[in-house]
Design a protein around this motif. Sequence first.
Motif, PDB file in Angstrom:
ATOM      1  N   TRP A 208      31.507 -34.622 -23.984  1.00 57.48           N
ATOM      2  CA  TRP A 208      31.547 -35.920 -23.313  1.00 57.48           C
ATOM      3  C   TRP A 208      30.272 -36.709 -23.573  1.00 57.48           C
ATOM      4  CZ3 TRP A 208      33.726 -39.966 -21.937  1.00 57.48           C
ATOM      5  CH2 TRP A 208      33.180 -40.828 -21.009  1.00 57.48           C
TER       6      TRP A 208
ATOM      7  N   VAL B 179      39.738 -39.450 -19.584  1.00 53.75           N
ATOM      8  CA  VAL B 179      39.474 -38.890 -20.895  1.00 53.75           C
ATOM      9  C   VAL B 179      39.953 -37.461 -21.084  1.00 53.75           C
ATOM     10  CG1 VAL B 179      37.709 -38.658 -22.649  1.00 53.75           C
ATOM     11  CG2 VAL B 179      37.370 -40.247 -20.776  1.00 53.75           C
ATOM     12  N   LEU B 180      39.579 -36.583 -20.174  1.00 55.64           N
ATOM     13  CA  LEU B 180      39.881 -35.171 -20.385  1.00 55.64           C
ATOM     14  C   LEU B 180      41.353 -34.852 -20.217  1.00 55.64           C
ATOM     15  CD1 LEU B 180      37.599 -33.817 -21.396  1.00 55.64           C
ATOM     16  CD2 LEU B 180      36.584 -34.166 -19.164  1.00 55.64           C
ATOM     17  N   ASP B 181      41.931 -35.324 -19.142  1.00 56.53           N
ATOM     18  CA  ASP B 181      43.326 -35.004 -18.893  1.00 56.53           C
ATOM     19  C   ASP B 181      44.276 -35.490 -19.982  1.00 56.53           C
ATOM     20  OD1 ASP B 181      42.536 -33.690 -16.644  1.00 56.53           O
ATOM     21  OD2 ASP B 181      43.097 -35.267 -15.246  1.00 56.53           O
TER      22      ASP B 181
ATOM     23  N   ARG C  12      36.270 -31.151  -9.740  1.00 54.77           N
ATOM     24  CA  ARG C  12      36.449 -30.250 -10.889  1.00 54.77           C
ATOM     25  C   ARG C  12      35.346 -30.537 -11.898  1.00 54.77           C
ATOM     26  NH1 ARG C  12      41.884 -31.836 -13.221  1.00 54.77           N
ATOM     27  NH2 ARG C  12      41.301 -33.920 -12.515  1.00 54.77           N
TER      28      ARG C  12
ATOM     29  N   ARG D 189      37.653 -37.141 -15.886  1.00 53.59           N
ATOM     30  CA  ARG D 189      38.810 -36.272 -16.134  1.00 53.59           C
ATOM     31  C   ARG D 189      40.081 -37.097 -16.285  1.00 53.59           C
ATOM     32  NH1 ARG D 189      38.220 -31.225 -16.712  1.00 53.59           N
ATOM     33  NH2 ARG D 189      36.585 -30.058 -15.636  1.00 53.59           N
TER      34      ARG D 189
ATOM     35  N   ILE E  55      44.400 -41.345 -25.152  1.00 52.00           N
ATOM     36  CA  ILE E  55      43.688 -41.975 -24.046  1.00 52.00           C
ATOM     37  C   ILE E  55      44.250 -43.358 -23.758  1.00 52.00           C
ATOM     38  CG2 ILE E  55      41.470 -42.987 -23.435  1.00 52.00           C
ATOM     39  CD1 ILE E  55      40.196 -40.511 -24.845  1.00 52.00           C
TER      40      ILE E  55
ATOM     41  N   LEU F 258      32.683 -30.410 -14.939  1.00 51.19           N
ATOM     42  CA  LEU F 258      32.959 -30.134 -16.347  1.00 51.19           C
ATOM     43  C   LEU F 258      32.331 -28.804 -16.781  1.00 51.19           C
ATOM     44  CD1 LEU F 258      32.406 -33.560 -18.133  1.00 51.19           C
ATOM     45  CD2 LEU F 258      34.341 -32.760 -16.806  1.00 51.19           C
TER      46      LEU F 258
END
Lengths: 176, 176
Positions: free
Chosen positions: A20, B130-132, A10, B127, A149, A12
């Motif tokens: 990021w 950080v992203l999730d 997936r 992901r 996080i 970015l």
Amino acid sequence: MGTSSAGEPRWLTTDEQRAWRAYLRGSRLIEEALDKDLQSHGVQLTEYEIISMLSETPRQRLRMSTLADLVVQSRSRLTHTATRLENRGWVRREACLEDKRGVELVLTDQGQAAVEEMARVHVESVRRAVLDPVPPELFLELGRAMEAIRLALAPDLPHPAVMAEAEDQGPIAAEA
Amino acid sequence: MGTSSAGEPRWLTTDEQRAWRAYLRGSRLIEEALDKDLQSHGVQLTEYEIISMLSETPRQRLRMSTLADLVVQSRSRLTHTATRLENRGWVRREACLEDKRGVELVLTDQGQAAVEEMARVHVESVRRAVLDPVPPELFLELGRAMEAIRLALAPDLPHPAVMAEAEDQGPIAAEA
DNA sequence: GCACTGTGGTTGAAATATCAAGCACCTCTG
DNA sequence: CAGAGGTGCTTGATATTTCAACCACAGTGC
């Protein structure tokens, strides 16, 4: 099932990537800035984090492994660093009563004095590098993001014992 | 004016302190997580950043000092790390035509292949770590905050050359 | 062209971090 | 209580990073 090659990752989006990247560079710059300011007092940021954390704890003492978790360092690393701090006379090791395997790291008076002095420098440093450049509300958002996080990466990390004391605190508020 | 002891420092408020702590711990946890995932491929995050940065550049090459600034590493550190990467056959040094003092670090085909493979792992890693965990909008806020910090700490850092290409990019979007 | 000063990059030694054991003690199970 | 397996911390060897020179070239003024 050989060389783990799942389907397309997936990737970015452009926005995600930009954010990021900004994070990555920003975080390095922050470390660099804070570290440099503390260098003038002969400590690294990671060392300061340790004694600062000790200074905020009830009896200025913490088990090695607890402390390691709090500052996110390996146990081995903490052992070595603690030895260095011990040589400077800032901390002292004490056997643990309940658990004979355990070791408590205790901040010495000298260490306490050092933290208090450095805190003055460090807090200005943090303001200049992080707080001032970011609008207050945005900074709190940042804190929320990072908290999310932390929750994901280390759900059951011991709590930093952020004392909910006054707002205009004295030297005890050393970690920043 | 002896031992720089200005008036009371501007201590952090409780909220500020909490957010700052969250940042500090979160950032360490992120590094730890990303690094660990890349270890399985035999690289550190900082090494990956270097070859990834090269891979996104026009002719897969950058001057040492430019690269050092981009990834926020000391020149000396980059020199050593580049040597390591060179030994693995991932990069190669080339003399600079215009400026004979200069050295360009060039990604080899082998290096390019390595980056492309690792990127798959790394992007998932980012992901997950950080992203999730962070709601999309909040993550963009975080990016904005970090950009503001970058602007304050290093106003004239060279731009990461974030290519505004497509959104669903292929392996070139390596840095994440 | 010759100094002088600054920049780009490297080097090697010293400082620090990581990694893989290792030791001492704890805990649980039988 | 013996033994098995786990936790807490340390140790020493190795890998990486930092720090203080250092060399080669560029840019400037003479």
